[in-house]
Design a protein around this motif. Structure first.
Motif, PDB file in Angstrom:
ATOM      1  N   CYS A   9      24.792  63.329  26.255  1.00  0.00           N
ATOM      2  CA  CYS A   9      23.739  63.342  27.272  1.00  0.00           C
ATOM      3  C   CYS A   9      24.110  62.310  28.320  1.00  0.00           C
ATOM      4  O   CYS A   9      24.260  61.126  28.001  1.00  0.00           O
ATOM      5  CB  CYS A   9      22.394  63.007  26.634  1.00  0.00           C
ATOM      6  SG  CYS A   9      21.089  62.810  27.856  1.00  0.00           S
ATOM      7  N   ILE A  10      24.295  62.746  29.554  1.00  0.00           N
ATOM      8  CA  ILE A  10      24.625  61.808  30.632  1.00  0.00           C
ATOM      9  C   ILE A  10      23.326  61.369  31.289  1.00  0.00           C
ATOM     10  O   ILE A  10      22.612  62.181  31.871  1.00  0.00           O
ATOM     11  CB  ILE A  10      25.572  62.452  31.669  1.00  0.00           C
ATOM     12  CG1 ILE A  10      26.829  62.984  30.976  1.00  0.00           C
ATOM     13  CG2 ILE A  10      25.930  61.460  32.762  1.00  0.00           C
ATOM     14  CD1 ILE A  10      27.849  63.624  31.925  1.00  0.00           C
ATOM     15  N   GLY A  11      23.007  60.082  31.173  1.00  0.00           N
ATOM     16  CA  GLY A  11      21.745  59.544  31.703  1.00  0.00           C
ATOM     17  C   GLY A  11      20.827  59.145  30.565  1.00  0.00           C
ATOM     18  O   GLY A  11      20.281  59.997  29.866  1.00  0.00           O
ATOM     19  N   VAL A  15      14.017  60.526  30.412  1.00  0.00           N
ATOM     20  CA  VAL A  15      14.162  61.882  29.889  1.00  0.00           C
ATOM     21  C   VAL A  15      15.308  61.974  28.881  1.00  0.00           C
ATOM     22  O   VAL A  15      15.111  62.389  27.738  1.00  0.00           O
ATOM     23  CB  VAL A  15      14.363  62.886  31.047  1.00  0.00           C
ATOM     24  CG1 VAL A  15      14.792  64.248  30.530  1.00  0.00           C
ATOM     25  CG2 VAL A  15      13.064  63.031  31.807  1.00  0.00           C
ATOM     26  N   GLY A  16      16.497  61.560  29.307  1.00  0.00           N
ATOM     27  CA  GLY A  16      17.659  61.671  28.426  1.00  0.00           C
ATOM     28  C   GLY A  16      17.464  60.952  27.106  1.00  0.00           C
ATOM     29  O   GLY A  16      17.737  61.506  26.034  1.00  0.00           O
ATOM     30  N   GLY A  17      16.952  59.712  27.168  1.00  0.00           N
ATOM     31  CA  GLY A  17      16.783  58.904  25.955  1.00  0.00           C
ATOM     32  C   GLY A  17      15.883  59.581  24.927  1.00  0.00           C
ATOM     33  O   GLY A  17      16.332  59.950  23.830  1.00  0.00           O
ATOM     34  N   LYS A 284       7.886  63.617  44.045  1.00  0.00           N
ATOM     35  CA  LYS A 284       9.298  63.924  44.303  1.00  0.00           C
ATOM     36  C   LYS A 284       9.549  65.437  44.241  1.00  0.00           C
ATOM     37  O   LYS A 284      10.218  65.999  45.104  1.00  0.00           O
ATOM     38  CB  LYS A 284      10.145  63.196  43.254  1.00  0.00           C
ATOM     39  CG  LYS A 284      11.569  63.677  43.140  1.00  0.00           C
ATOM     40  CD  LYS A 284      12.343  62.824  42.136  1.00  0.00           C
ATOM     41  CE  LYS A 284      12.104  63.194  40.688  1.00  0.00           C
ATOM     42  NZ  LYS A 284      12.714  64.445  40.257  1.00  0.00           N
ATOM     43  N   ASP A 285       9.003  66.072  43.223  1.00  0.00           N
ATOM     44  CA  ASP A 285       9.309  67.489  43.036  1.00  0.00           C
ATOM     45  C   ASP A 285       8.599  68.365  44.065  1.00  0.00           C
ATOM     46  O   ASP A 285       9.141  69.381  44.509  1.00  0.00           O
ATOM     47  CB  ASP A 285       8.952  67.921  41.610  1.00  0.00           C
ATOM     48  CG  ASP A 285       9.842  67.225  40.582  1.00  0.00           C
ATOM     49  OD1 ASP A 285      10.848  66.609  40.995  1.00  0.00           O
ATOM     50  OD2 ASP A 285       9.540  67.277  39.384  1.00  0.00           O
ATOM     51  N   ILE A 286       7.403  67.954  44.476  1.00  0.00           N
ATOM     52  CA  ILE A 286       6.721  68.750  45.511  1.00  0.00           C
ATOM     53  C   ILE A 286       7.430  68.582  46.850  1.00  0.00           C
ATOM     54  O   ILE A 286       7.639  69.556  47.579  1.00  0.00           O
ATOM     55  CB  ILE A 286       5.229  68.382  45.614  1.00  0.00           C
ATOM     56  CG1 ILE A 286       4.536  68.795  44.319  1.00  0.00           C
ATOM     57  CG2 ILE A 286       4.581  69.089  46.796  1.00  0.00           C
ATOM     58  CD1 ILE A 286       3.094  68.427  44.243  1.00  0.00           C
TER      59      ILE A 286
HETATM   60  P1  NAD Z   1      15.922  57.561  35.039  1.00  0.00           P
HETATM   61  O1  NAD Z   1      16.190  56.935  36.349  1.00  0.00           O
HETATM   62  O2  NAD Z   1      15.001  56.899  34.064  1.00  0.00           O
HETATM   63  O3  NAD Z   1      17.311  57.786  34.252  1.00  0.00           O
HETATM   64  C1  NAD Z   1      18.451  58.322  34.824  1.00  0.00           C
HETATM   65  C2  NAD Z   1      19.675  57.557  34.269  1.00  0.00           C
HETATM   66  O4  NAD Z   1      20.865  58.218  34.700  1.00  0.00           O
HETATM   67  C3  NAD Z   1      19.781  56.115  34.761  1.00  0.00           C
HETATM   68  O5  NAD Z   1      19.770  55.229  33.658  1.00  0.00           O
HETATM   69  C4  NAD Z   1      21.123  56.080  35.518  1.00  0.00           C
HETATM   70  O6  NAD Z   1      21.824  54.856  35.350  1.00  0.00           O
HETATM   71  C5  NAD Z   1      21.874  57.225  34.874  1.00  0.00           C
HETATM   72  N1  NAD Z   1      22.968  57.753  35.684  1.00  0.00           N
HETATM   73  C6  NAD Z   1      22.965  58.064  37.001  1.00  0.00           C
HETATM   74  N2  NAD Z   1      24.173  58.546  37.363  1.00  0.00           N
HETATM   75  C7  NAD Z   1      24.957  58.538  36.272  1.00  0.00           C
HETATM   76  C8  NAD Z   1      26.307  58.928  36.009  1.00  0.00           C
HETATM   77  N3  NAD Z   1      27.068  59.455  36.985  1.00  0.00           N
HETATM   78  N4  NAD Z   1      26.793  58.773  34.754  1.00  0.00           N
HETATM   79  C9  NAD Z   1      26.022  58.257  33.769  1.00  0.00           C
HETATM   80  N5  NAD Z   1      24.727  57.881  33.958  1.00  0.00           N
HETATM   81  C10 NAD Z   1      24.209  58.022  35.196  1.00  0.00           C
HETATM   82  O7  NAD Z   1      15.403  59.037  35.347  1.00  0.00           O
HETATM   83  P2  NAD Z   1      14.466  59.964  34.412  1.00  0.00           P
HETATM   84  O8  NAD Z   1      13.049  59.629  34.614  1.00  0.00           O
HETATM   85  O9  NAD Z   1      15.034  59.996  33.057  1.00  0.00           O
HETATM   86  O10 NAD Z   1      14.704  61.368  35.115  1.00  0.00           O
HETATM   87  C11 NAD Z   1      15.925  62.067  34.984  1.00  0.00           C
HETATM   88  C12 NAD Z   1      15.731  63.478  35.506  1.00  0.00           C
HETATM   89  O11 NAD Z   1      14.765  64.165  34.705  1.00  0.00           O
HETATM   90  C13 NAD Z   1      15.225  63.559  36.942  1.00  0.00           C
HETATM   91  O12 NAD Z   1      15.835  64.650  37.576  1.00  0.00           O
HETATM   92  C14 NAD Z   1      13.757  63.815  36.755  1.00  0.00           C
HETATM   93  O13 NAD Z   1      13.211  64.513  37.838  1.00  0.00           O
HETATM   94  C15 NAD Z   1      13.708  64.665  35.529  1.00  0.00           C
HETATM   95  N6  NAD Z   1      12.450  64.613  34.763  1.00  0.00           N
HETATM   96  C16 NAD Z   1      11.796  63.428  34.573  1.00  0.00           C
HETATM   97  C17 NAD Z   1      10.626  63.385  33.822  1.00  0.00           C
HETATM   98  C18 NAD Z   1       9.890  62.094  33.596  1.00  0.00           C
HETATM   99  O14 NAD Z   1       8.792  62.135  33.055  1.00  0.00           O
HETATM  100  N7  NAD Z   1      10.420  60.947  33.927  1.00  0.00           N
HETATM  101  C19 NAD Z   1      10.133  64.554  33.242  1.00  0.00           C
HETATM  102  C20 NAD Z   1      10.829  65.742  33.438  1.00  0.00           C
HETATM  103  C21 NAD Z   1      11.984  65.745  34.210  1.00  0.00           C
END
Ligand code: NAD
Ligand code: UDX
Length: 481
Positions: A9-11, A15-17, A284-286
């Motif tokens: 999982c990149i990020g 969300v990723g965590g 952001k999404d809107i």
């Molecule tokens: P976040 O900023 O918490 O996490 C994103 C992570 O990606 C950061 O830690 C950043 O360092 C890392 N990253 C960026 N570029 C990278 C790269 N090239 N290689 C490795 N790591 C990299 O963001 P988030 O809240 O987790 O949101 C991520 C996505 O999910 C967004 O598109 C968001 O719209 C979507 N999303 C978010 C939610 C929410 O509740 N937060 C819900 C659904 C969807």
């Protein structure tokens, strides 16, 4: 690959965590590696204090970390090893250049895609987890195909791209991931595309019933994420617009919401009037949808959705104005207690929180602000209230803003209490607690409930002058008096 054995999982964000930690928990036979370019974040994921606060998350991570769940900064190694890669990086609103203030900044998505293309030595399924504008998968595909090389056995590496938007809400992420309403998987309508979608579906089917997995085309899947958030936010702006009418007429917005929600076609969820919605996604999404519509030449469509954001801005501003006008048209040098800084309860996240807008407004009016939030850190609050680029602003914030350690501490000597977040601690505070707070405040003591969570009758008995969103004063018409 038809059966996924290794996931990257990149990020490692909000969300990723949580998402991939839950996959690791539910799929002990799959190795899950979550990577990020931010070493501080990865170190936190590997520590006892995780970088994201979510009820239930600590337990999930504790159970799998070191077993089949790993957090690392070695992005390349994880890409190489995986047969399925989630791209879960941030896609914030652009702050400069074309589409500034509306379009999504896709450079993190593109950087991740290029990284995959340059280091992959075997075929992989690439999954868009980030929220992206419609047709982003096409750009990813072009980049991957133009850069793909040959595997050790001489065969050409292939990439299948899927869209698998995430619908979790913060504060309930673990619950949402354990029992999602649906899992959406978009793929190309080709044999390989369908096979990839089935492989991802199989991962989810370790704990989600197959009937909840909905497979669609790529573009529908991408657009559905923007659409779902726009529809949810639209409900809040709609009820908040009605809250303004309630306040002017003596109607009660909770009663109106309940009465409307009893109609099965409308439903009773997501109709809670508030000071305004926050969070990293809705706005952001809107804006992303507004930009997309406009780029497609659909001005009326774009205007329609833009109004949801404008109504939200209006809701925050209307509330802030109400505070000032009620406090005899001036809050200069007055002490204001702000309860709650997170954008909703059960999260430490402050992105786009209504409290930020309100505190900035109060700062402009030169009030002193004491803020209490059970989860948000002092650093984060100070960062959110400091205007970037303004000389000595951090110093000015420190003079004007104090971070309190409890509700009582924040309200000490204050003229008004403002509830910005619906934390249970505020909602469940007893009459005795409110009496103690009332006693410590200046008189008259005002309370502004931006979340409609407190018992207004009880607070009036305590002595507060209460204003709650969407609950107007009872107007006695002379004709009926
Ligand atoms: P976040 O900023 O918490 O996490 C994103 C992570 O990606 C950061 O830690 C950043 O360092 C890392 N990253 C960026 N570029 C990278 C790269 N090239 N290689 C490795 N790591 C990299 O963001 P988030 O809240 O987790 O949101 C991520 C996505 O999910 C967004 O598109 C968001 O719209 C979507 N999303 C978010 C939610 C929410 O509740 N937060 C819900 C659904 C969807
Ligand atoms: C949202 C979507 O709900 C989720 O499906 C998507 O994946 C990400 O965006 P999130 O922003 O984490 O989730 O929280 P959400 O519960 O939707 O709340 C967003 C904002 O709306 C909060 O500030 C919340 O307090 C506010 N809200 C919500 C209201 O003001 N009234 C309501 O009735 C519901």
């Amino acid at each position: 690959p038809t059966h996924v054995k290794s996931i990257c999982c990149i990020g490692a964000g909000y969300v990723g965590g949580p998402t991939c930690s839950v996959i690791a928990l539910k799929c002990p036979h799959i190795k899950v590696t979550i990577v990020d370019i931010n070493p501080v974040r990865i170190a936190a994921w590997n520590s006892d204090v995780l970088p994201v606060y979510e009820p239930g998350l600590d337990e999930v991570v504790r159970e799998c970390r070191g077993r089949n769940l790993f957090f690392s900064t070695d992005v390349d190694a994880a890409i190489k090893e995986a047969d399925l890669i989630f791209v879960s990086v941030n896609t914030p609103t652009k702050t400069s250049g074309v589409g500034k203030g509306f379009a999504a900044d896709l450079h993190y998505v593109e950087a991740s895609t290029r990284r995959i293309a340059s280091v992959a030595t075997s075929s992989k399924i690439i999954v868009e987890k980030s929220t992206v504008p419609c047709r982003t998968a096409a750009s990813m595909r072009t980049i991957l195909e133009s850069n793909s090389t040959f595997a050790a056995d001489g065969t050409q590496i292939s990439f299948q791209i899927l869209s698998n938007p995430e619908f979790l809400a913060e504060g309930t992420a673990i619950r949402d991931l354990f029992a999602p309403d649906r899992v959406l998987i978009g793929s190309l309508d080709t044999q390989q595309g369908k096979a990839a979608a089935n492989a991802l579906s199989e991962v989810y089917e370790n704990w989600v019933d197959r009937s909840k997995v909905y497979q669609t085309g790529l573009w529908s899947s991408e657009l559905s994420k923007l659409a779902a958030n726009a529809l949810l936010a639209q409900r809040i702006s709609s009820i908040n617009s009605l809250a303004a009418i309630c306040e002017a007429t003596g109607a009660n917005v909770d009663e109106v919401a309940h009465a409307c929600g009893l109609d099965g076609r409308i439903g009773n969820k997501f109709l809670k009037a508030s000071v305004g919605f926050g969070g990293s996604c809705f706005q952001k999404d809107i804006l992303n949808l507004v930009y997309l519509s406009e780029s497609l030449g659909l001005k009326e469509v774009s205007d329609y959705w833009h109004q949801v954001i404008k109504m939200n801005e209006y809701s925050k501003e209307r509330f802030a104005r109400k505070v000032v006008s009620t406090l005899f048209n001036t809050i200069t040098f007055k002490k204001i207690a702000v309860l709650g800084f997170a954008f909703k309860k059960d999260t430490g996240d402050t992105r786009e929180a209504a409290a930020i807008t309100l505190c900035k407004y109060f700062r402009q009016e030169r009030a002193f602000i004491a803020i209490y939030d059970p989860k948000v850190t002092t650093n984060q609050i100070m960062l959110d209230l400091t205007e970037p680029g303004v000389v000595d602003d951090a110093e000015a914030v420190r003079k004007q803003v104090r971070i309190a350690t409890s509700m009582q501490d924040a309200c000490d000597d204050a003229e008004a209490v403002i509830i910005c977040t619906e934390w249970d601690e505020f909602k469940n505070a007893s009459k005795q607690e409110w009496e103690a707070i009332y006693k410590a405040m200046k008189k008259p003591s005002f309370l502004f409930d931006g979340r409609g969570i407190v018992d207004t009758k009880m607070l009036r008995e305590v002595g507060f002058k209460v204003h709650a969103v969407g609950k107007g004063p009872v107007i006695v018409d002379p004709v009926w008096a």
